[in-house]
Write an enzyme that holds these catalytic residues in place. Structure first.
Site, PDB file in Angstrom:
ATOM      1  N   ASP B 413      56.755  15.381 -19.460  1.00  0.00           N
ATOM      2  CA  ASP B 413      56.988  14.667 -18.221  1.00  0.00           C
ATOM      3  C   ASP B 413      57.943  13.520 -18.555  1.00  0.00           C
ATOM      4  OD1 ASP B 413      56.554  13.597 -15.669  1.00  0.00           O
ATOM      5  OD2 ASP B 413      55.087  12.201 -16.510  1.00  0.00           O
ATOM      6  N   GLY B 844      59.924  14.857 -11.629  1.00  0.00           N
ATOM      7  CA  GLY B 844      60.095  14.882 -10.191  1.00  0.00           C
ATOM      8  C   GLY B 844      61.279  14.034  -9.740  1.00  0.00           C
ATOM      9  N   ASP B 979      50.919  15.897 -13.661  1.00  0.00           N
ATOM     10  CA  ASP B 979      51.098  16.685 -14.880  1.00  0.00           C
ATOM     11  C   ASP B 979      49.861  17.490 -15.237  1.00  0.00           C
ATOM     12  OD1 ASP B 979      53.611  15.428 -15.252  1.00  0.00           O
ATOM     13  OD2 ASP B 979      52.542  13.677 -15.991  1.00  0.00           O
TER      14      ASP B 979
END
Lengths: 372, 1293
Positions: B413, B844, B979
């Site tokens: 992430d 994102g 996540d």
């Protein structure tokens, strides 16, 4: 703070005290200790196996093993051993008739005499063995078929032997003593040695029948029921003899009460089951004469008088009589000496090979890493 | 151990049964029924509050634990064999004796389980007996009871700093606004406060709570584990309904803060509370080695089968050779002989019993122990300990430690994982004008540098006393050069102190201190409308809670926030005192200065000339006297609450914290927030109290939040909205109809600025405002209320209602917030890549932001060819995919050619350097069935892959795709709730416990606090665990086969009758005591290469990736070696004793001893580093063997009938032959393996061996070796790399 988070803490499970720390103020730092053990920094010896580092080991092994091997080999060669097969398979063999006519059920003894010649003289004590071949004393069911507590003199086991003894446990509603297949198949040939003087006289050679079993077996492990004083026939009166036996256990050696019953040494030796199907068992000892000038057995002709009781034809077995002197390494066996010499030589050779390799490659590798 | 607790099953079964009455739960007050018996209670069917997490009771422990243990195949197998042994026809040992090993294993496991269960029980008891206050009708007041006495329907009062005993619907608080703050740290680790509101209609001010008058029925959903969702309504006797949601529910396990007293009715208790339902047990995963091992166990089964078959056939044939029955074949009790074929069949079964340990029973237990040990050492690692958070690395999954050493793909992430998730306000654009905040940037740059050079800087400062004429600090130009360093040092120090205390979310000086842009400051001071609005929206459009120092919640850690300034000051002074005595004077002066600075880190105003700001704005101060003078005046006579008390903000997200601090820097200080009001202090010290009409909270679909307030002066209803640029921009006032030209220009300009921010890697947020007419609001409010009280489809309806008002915005401006990279991220990523791992980033964020971050963390190189996939059309996507793939193949082909010619050097630099950037929609196209293969192949060629704008679901899809298509070991690392999917999908999930709560950690297998820890976790611990466990498993197989084969060879000499020449007790001891500890220690503690070497040579990690430690060939070599060694161990004694008068067990004793020596010394060859523990355990095992064997054979006269061990060992040990045989056999048995190791070490050393040789070199020869993370000279690496076989690199899938 414990309300619901303790399970999550339990999961990692390796923080001692984390569970018990309830309420504010009770928390100590969770910082791990800076110890060599916990940080995996314990001082360590880190051997690296390369030709250079192990060379000494190979040479040492080579240099130590070869002398040991030579010593063993020489010792083994110095042991005198004589072996004679008296099974009587060949027609020419003196015991042929016995081997063919005899079975477990025979009542009359069959005797035969086997002549032989010793080429060398046997110094020191001579051990007389009987040897059996193809006799699987190590068969699992056979090995189990005994009752040690009965043999240890336990009264209740005497009359009620262990189930392991089946089917040699009871005969005619009486407990068999000693029970089991091992005892039942006790080797019962009688061997006697005679020296034939060149003039034709036969001199019997004195065979000592005690001292052939382990001391611990004779004195600790095997005991007659009821102790020493009692009359053995009384002690064994509620038992019957093993099926194959000709006489009951208390008549194994009627002459010597210390060698009778369960503590009969022939019996004890037999009860120590052999590891391999070809084995020998110590039978008698010919002791060196007090005046040490004459050898224990001088070269010449001998006769082995056999009372042939033990059938081996059913399993294609062989019976032998062995005379042997012994050394610190036991009986004659050149294998270990040869093995030691071979292994020593191989190690030495490998050492040489590694030395060459070390000179050719070892340095190159090391140099490659070291900046100048 | 995967079993479900049967009790839970039963409980769940009951629960389900009870719940058949409907999906809702109705709760009424218990008070009217207080005296009734249990069965007459209205809420009797709901669980009480006592909890019981222990599985067993005292009386049921043994049967239940056994039942659970027999779910394991291995236990069943051994139990089956033990039972088989009771059948007289086939038994190999005395039946009772055969039970011993399995009993010991069961007992050990039972003790372990029992102890764990007891600990759970104790914890439960402690919880159940905690005090709480329940309302009693008899006494008409709250009385003290225990937690376990709480029932659904009870009224419970909780005081400040108390832990909430059950899920309570909030009906009363002491707070005049009807709010209650609670800290959810126990639940999700979030340190911020959550606000809970009293149910509408119950917040009667000042009145004492009177539960006896409560006559409504609470109707709510059945218990579930969603912590963020709760819905229901209150039904009054007159059928009026009031809806409520999660914001009225006090959750069990949370702590009440800032509120003196709160009370409510219990709706869920005990196991049905949300926190209990969220407690899932430890995760159970099968590691790769274990899966592989299971197939090898199958091989062992096959091997066992063949060995037994051979024995069975052998026995039959042997029996056939006899014409009549020989005396040593014992008939059965009836005197009948078994037919030879049947005897052969029996023998087959007997042999299985005899050779059973061919299947390594203790392997499973040992692996568990080893993993426990490995986890212990991982958690003990100081390098992975985070001082600031006081957290160690957490191993939540107990059995996949070695998977850490085999990772091939890392999915990361971005936010909070690669970056700190500490948001720093960087720039903003208001009404189309961009304010660059250059000074702020400069400050941050200095801060950045200070991170590394902190100590040095301070030291230099103390050495330069003449440069500190205290009062002339800002006057002399050249002294200003030193000042940034001082400030940096100060800040750094204070940051460290603040961090160490860890007491406030998102409130380190780094985040809180914003240097205002002077131009903007000027504009603000003119107080032109849009600017005011912009900062107002910054200040109030959030969910930040204000807490003041006086009412500061006391942390559970016992550290008080109020000690912040003083402690930092004193520690500072202490630190300076440690400096040399001569410099005390200047130091003290210096520290006094520090004190002033630190005393109030949140308010950036100082009557003194500000050492923080002035130096860097010194060029401009002369030109803008207003700046300083204003500050001075504004600070005179200040007695507003914000200044007399420190204001602390409790923010939910770091973005909000950054924004509100930015607003504060410009004088817009939010002073107070209640559910109905928010008070802001304006720069001119005027307090404005806005009435809050509604808050439309943030969600990921709308991607914006709004607050509707009534302006105190104008009485207008205003909605302030902030959100992602796309979410705001498309909802601006219609461009074509009434949007005026300047508005349009503003929108265009802002968009341009936003793009620039994104390119800089900043996170962008847009701010907008809307004035709502009274009527419009009233109409909407009705819809909203309806949606709020709805119980079905509440979310959808709430969303619709929000969408319906959030439009026609007028744009105010936008902000750029920097999310700073965590320390050492680029280094870690590079190390991971050198270790052969592919690193992907899934985020994102926008593509531009992601690419920027990727460059700064060295995921992408400047030379890399970056291919960006952003398209809406599938055909385009397909075309580009094919093009890129072709190109990638060409370059890969060239590379392999190149490599072919230069086989000696294969560094990672010749890998194809394509960076692939793909956004969410394109990704879903690429992952459609027809394109997926091409996509995967392209990914294989890429150096880095960046997926932007992906949803949590897509993240996990990507992980699953790569994991299944390429059959690689994957690792996912993330910190947020988004996540969780990805973490669960990967083979190894790592949670970063950071700023975003604990959801990721809860879902993870391992939890760390910093991305950089991943490097050590994988490269050091992963590698260690992998090679340790692989070696141990191989060794275990070897050990069992080597030992069992001794028995097998003997069968050839005992007529295949399954005789064991070793006493059975000694056989058991052999496995249980003599040879079990060394391999376990080996699996826990062996260390081939030191951690510093592993870190500086990440290439060593590749061995685990290609499973070189444990391959099928390794297994078979071990088995072959075992066969060889067992042959040697059997036949050398055999030939030595052949024909002699040796007894069975006298024959077996040397073999047993030889086996022990061989097995122990075999391990000694494999052990790479010998510590004290190694020596102790190895020597201890041998000593123990002799002691136990001697003792056993001295004591046991007739205790173990067939074997008669009595005096055998003593007899053997008195015989010189015994030692000669032992020495020779051991040497011969180990010679091949030893020689092989030596030759391999000399002629073809593995990269690991070479690394060890490098370690041996004196440090002087290794420049950089003293620096743990410093790379070793390239030349060494190259030397090592040439030894990594070429094939391995290419065979990487």
């Amino acid at each position: 703070m414990m309300a619901s988070s303790y399970n999550a803490k339990d999961e990692d499970g390796h923080h001692p005290g984390s569970v018990g720390s309830g309420g504010p103020g009770a928390v100590k730092s969770r910082k791990p200790d800076n110890t060599a053990f916990k940080q995996q920094r314990l001082p360590a010896w880190q051997p690296i196996l390369t030709a250079g580092t192990v060379l000494p080991a190979f040479f040492t092994i080579g240099l130590v093993f070869i002398p040991i091997g030579i010593g063993l080999f020489v010792t083994s060669n110095n042991i005198k051993e004589f072996e004679i097969d008296y099974t009587g398979v060949d027609k020419s063999s003196p015991c042929f008739h016995c081997s063919h006519n005899y079975s477990w059920n025979s009542t009359s003894a069959c005797t035969c005499s086997v002549p032989f010649t010793l080429e060398q003289s046997f110094e020191s004590n001579v051990f007389m063995y009987y040897g059996l071949s193809n006799f699987y004393q190590n068969h699992r069911r056979y090995v189990k078929s005994r009752d040690d507590s009965q043999l240890n003199g336990d009264k209740s086991s005497l009359v009620n032997p262990s189930k392991e003894c089946e089917p040699y446990r009871k005969s005619d509603e009486k407990a068999i003593a000693p029970c089991g297949a091992i005892a039942n198949s006790l080797f019962n040939d009688t061997l006697e040695l005679f020296y034939i003087h060149p003039n034709g006289n036969r001199t019997p050679i004195h065979l000592v029948k005690t001292g052939i079993a382990w001391w611990t077996d004779k004195h600790v492990k095997f005991r007659n029921p009821g102790g020493h004083d009692k009359n053995l026939s009384v002690a064994f009166q509620e038992t019957s003899k093993p099926v194959n036996w000709l006489k009951p256990v208390y008549e194994l050696d009627p002459t010597d009460p210390d060698n009778n019953g369960f503590i009969n040494e022939d019996f004890i030796v037999w009860m120590r089951t052999a590891a391999l199907p070809t084995f020998r068992k110590l039978f008698r000892i010919i002791q060196k004469k007090k005046d040490s000038n004459t050898p224990t057995l001088q070269p010449g002709n001998y006769t082995l008088e056999v009372t042939y009781n033990y059938p081996v034809r059913s399993f294609d077995g062989r019976k032998r009589m062995i005379l042997s002197t012994i050394s610190w390494m036991g009986g004659k066996n050149p294998f270990l000496g040869i093995a030691y010499m071979t292994v020593g030589a191989v190690c030495f050779f490998l050492g040489v090979v590694l030395l060459i390799i070390h000179h050719k490659y070892g340095n190159r590798n090391n140099n490659a890493d070291i900046p100048n | 151990m995967t079993w479900t607790d049967p009790l839970t099953l039963i409980r769940h079964g009951w629960a389900r049964h009870k719940d058949t009455e409907g999906p809702i739960r109705r709760v009424v007050s218990n008070l009217p029924f207080e005296d009734l018996k249990k069965r007459d209670q209205p809420n009797r069917q709901y669980e009480g509050n006592g909890i019981k997490t222990n599985k067993y009771r005292l009386w049921s422990f043994i049967p239940m634990n056994l039942f659970e243990q027999f779910h394991r195949m291995a236990n069943l197998y051994f139990m089956g064999l033990a039972i088989l042994n009771f059948v007289p026809m086939v038994n190999a040992f005395q039946p009772e004796v055969a039970l011993i090993p399995i009993c010991i294993i069961l007992a050990l496991t039972a003790v372990k389980d029992g102890w764990e269960d007891f600990r759970r029980y104790q914890a439960d008891q402690q919880l159940n007996n905690m005090p709480c206050f329940i309302f009693s009708r008899k006494q008409m007041c709250f009385v003290e009871r225990r937690w376990k006495d709480v029932r659904v329907g009870d009224f419970v009062r909780v005081l400040s700093n108390q832990i909430i005993p059950a899920d309570i619907l909030l009906l009363h608080t002491s707070d005049p606004n009807g709010v209650c703050h609670m800290e959810t740290a126990n639940l999700d680790g979030e340190t911020s406060l959550n606000q809970r509101k009293v149910l509408p209609g119950f917040s009667t001010l000042g009145e004492p709570f009177q539960p006896q008058t409560f006559d409504s029925t609470v109707v709510c959903e059945n218990p579930n584990n969603n912590l963020n969702l709760f819905k229901g309504y209150l039904e009054r006797p007159d059928k009026r309904r009031t809806g409520f949601g999660i914001d009225s529910l006090l959750l069990r396990g949370c702590t009440v803060r800032n509120t003196d007293e709160a009370a409510g009715i219990v709706v869920y208790a005990g196991h049905e509370t949300k926190s209990m339902l969220n407690n899932s047990g430890p995760r159970c995963k099968r590691s790769k080695i274990e899966r592989k091992m299971n197939t090898d166990v199958l091989f062992c089964v096959v091997l066992l089968f063949f060995m037994c078959l051979i024995a069975a056939l052998g026995h039959t044939i042997w029996l056939e050779t006899f014409d009549s029955e020989p005396p040593y074949i014992v008939p059965d009790s009836n005197g009948n002989y078994t037919p030879s074929v049947l005897a052969g069949f029996y023998m087959f079964l007997t042999m299985i019993i005899l050779l059973q340990i061919m299947i390594p029973v203790s392997l499973y237990v040992s692996i568990e122990l080893v993993k426990m040990g490995q986890i212990y050492f991982i958690t003990q690692d100081l390098e992975l300990y985070d001082e600031e958070l006081d957290t160690r690395v957490q191993c939540r999954s107990l059995n996949i430690t070695e998977d850490l050493g085999q990772i091939q793909y890392v999915f990361s992430d971005k936010t909070g994982t690669l970056t700190q998730n500490k948001m720093v306000f960087r720039r903003c654009t208001i009404m189309g004008t961009e304010y660059s905040h250059a000074e702020n940037a400069a400050r941050l740059a200095v801060l950045n540098g200070a991170n590394e050079e902190e100590e040095v800087t301070i030291y230099q400062q103390t050495k330069l006393p003449p440069l500190f004429p205290l009062d002339e600090l800002q006057d002399t130009q050249d002294k200003n050069h030193t000042n940034p360093q001082v400030t940096a040092a100060n800040l750094r120090r204070s940051k460290a102190t603040a961090g160490a205390q860890g007491d406030m979310a998102f409130s380190s000086p780094l985040e809180t201190v914003v240097v205002p842009d002077w131009k903007l400051k000027l504009e603000v001071d003119h107080q032109t409308g849009p600017y005011l609005d912009f900062f107002l929206s910054l200040a109030i459009c959030n969910t930040v809670v204000v807490s003041t120092v006086t009412s500061q919640r006391q942390r559970v850690t016992g550290r008080r926030n109020s000690s912040y300034s003083s402690s930092s000051f004193s520690s500072m002074r202490d630190w300076f005192r440690k400096r040399s005595v001569q410099k005390v004077f200047t130091c003290m002066k210096f520290s006094r200065r520090t004190d002033e600075k630190l005393a109030d880190p949140f308010v950036i105003d100082d009557d003194d000339p500000d050492i923080l700001h002035i130096p860097r704005v010194s060029d401009t101060t002369e030109d803008h006297p207003y700046f300083i003078s204003r500050k001075v005046t504004s600070n005179k006579g200040k007695h507003s609450p914000a200044d007399s008390e420190e204001v602390c903000y409790e923010a939910h997200s770091p973005d909000e914290a950054a924004l509100i601090h930015a607003a504060k820097a410009y004088g817009f200080t939010m002073v107070e927030r209640t559910p109905h009001h928010v008070t802001v202090k304006l720069p001119n010290d005027v307090l404005m109290k806005f009435e809050v009409l509604d808050v439309l909270t943030f969600d990921s679909t709308r991607r914006r939040m709004s607050i509707i307030v009534r302006h105190p002066d104008t009485n207008e209803i205003i909605m302030y909205t902030k959100g992602a640029d796309s979410a705001i921009m498309e909802r601006l006032r219609d461009v074509f109809s009434d949007m005026s030209q300047p508005d349009k220009q503003i929108a265009v300009k802002t968009q341009k600025d936003l793009d620039m921010y994104a390119e800089d890697g900043l996170r962008t947020l847009c701010f907008a405002k809307k004035v709502i007419g009274e009527d419009e609001y009233r109409a909407w409010s009705a819809i909203r209320q309806e949606a709020l009280s709805a119980i079905d489809e509440k979310e959808e309806r709430l969303m619709d209602s929000a969408n319906c008002i959030e439009n026609n915005f007028s744009l105010l401006g936008a902000t750029g917030i920097e999310d700073r990279l965590q320390e050492n991220v680029p280094e870690s990523i590079q190390a991971l890549r050198r270790a052969g791992m592919q690193v992907w980033v899934l985020t994102g964020d926008k593509a531009e932001t992601a690419i920027n971050i990727a460059y700064s963390c060295k995921l992408l190189d400047n030379e890399d060819l970056v291919v960006t996939f952003t398209t809406m059309k599938k055909s385009v996507c397909k075309m580009r995919l094919e093009d890129t793939l072709g190109e990638a193949r060409r370059s890969a082909g060239m590379n392999s050619q190149f490599r072919g010619h230069n086989a000696t050097f294969t560094g990672s630099s010749v890998e194809p350097s394509i960076g692939l950037v793909i956004d969410g929609p394109t990704l879903s196209m690429a992952m459609s069935d027809e394109l997926v293969d091409q996509f995967v192949e392209l990914c294989k060629h890429c150096r880095a892959v960046l997926c932007c704008r992906v949803t949590p679901l897509q993240k996990s899809d990507v992980v699953k795709l790569i994991r299944h298509k390429l059959r690689v070991m994957t690792l996912a690392i993330g910190d947020g709730a988004n996540d969780v999917n990805m973490i669960q999908a990967a083979d190894v999930g790592i949670g970063v416990s950071g700023q975003e709560g604990m959801q990721a950690v809860m879902a993870s297998d391992f939890a760390i606090t910093r991305f950089k820890h991943l490097q050590r976790l994988l490269l050091v611990h992963g590698h260690w665990c992998y090679s340790r466990l692989a070696n141990m498993v191989i060794y275990f197989f070897y050990k069992n086969v080597a030992y069992v084969n001794l028995l097998f060879w003997y069968q050839f000499f005992c007529g295949f009758s399954a005789t064991a020449m070793i006493d059975y007790w000694l056989m058991i001891f052999f496995n249980l005591f003599f040879t079990s500890a060394p391999p376990i220690m080996f699996g826990i503690m062996d260390k081939e290469v030191s951690d510093s070497t592993l870190l500086s040579l990440p290439e060593l990690y590749r061995r685990g990736q290609h499973t070189e430690g444990y391959r099928r060939s390794t297994f078979w070599i071990a088995i072959l070696d075992a066969f060889y060694q067992s042959l040697v161990c059997f036949f050398i004694p055999y030939w030595t004793y052949n024909g002699s008068d040796i007894g069975i067990f006298s024959f077996g004793t040397p073999m047993n001893t030889i086996s022990l020596f061989t097995i122990i010394l075999h391990l000694a060859i494999e052990i790479k580093s010998w510590t004290v523990v190694h020596w102790a355990i190895m020597i201890g095992s041998v000593v123990m063997y002799f002691i136990v064997t001697l003792a056993y054979s001295a004591i046991c006269i007739s205790c173990n009938p067939p074997s008669d061990p009595y005096w055998i060992m003593h007899k053997q040990m008195a015989d010189p032959m015994f030692y000669l045989v032992c020495i020779l056999t051991t040497v011969v048995a180990l010679l091949p393996r030893y020689t092989f190791h030596v030759l391999k070490g000399t002629l073809a050393p593995s990269s690991h061996l070479r690394a060890r040789q490098l370690e041996r070199l004196p440090p002087s020869l290794l420049p950089g070796a003293e620096d743990q993370r410093g790379a070793w000279p390239r030349r060494h690496v190259r030397v090592l790399l040439t030894r990594v076989p070429e094939t391995h690199k290419n065979s990487a899938p």
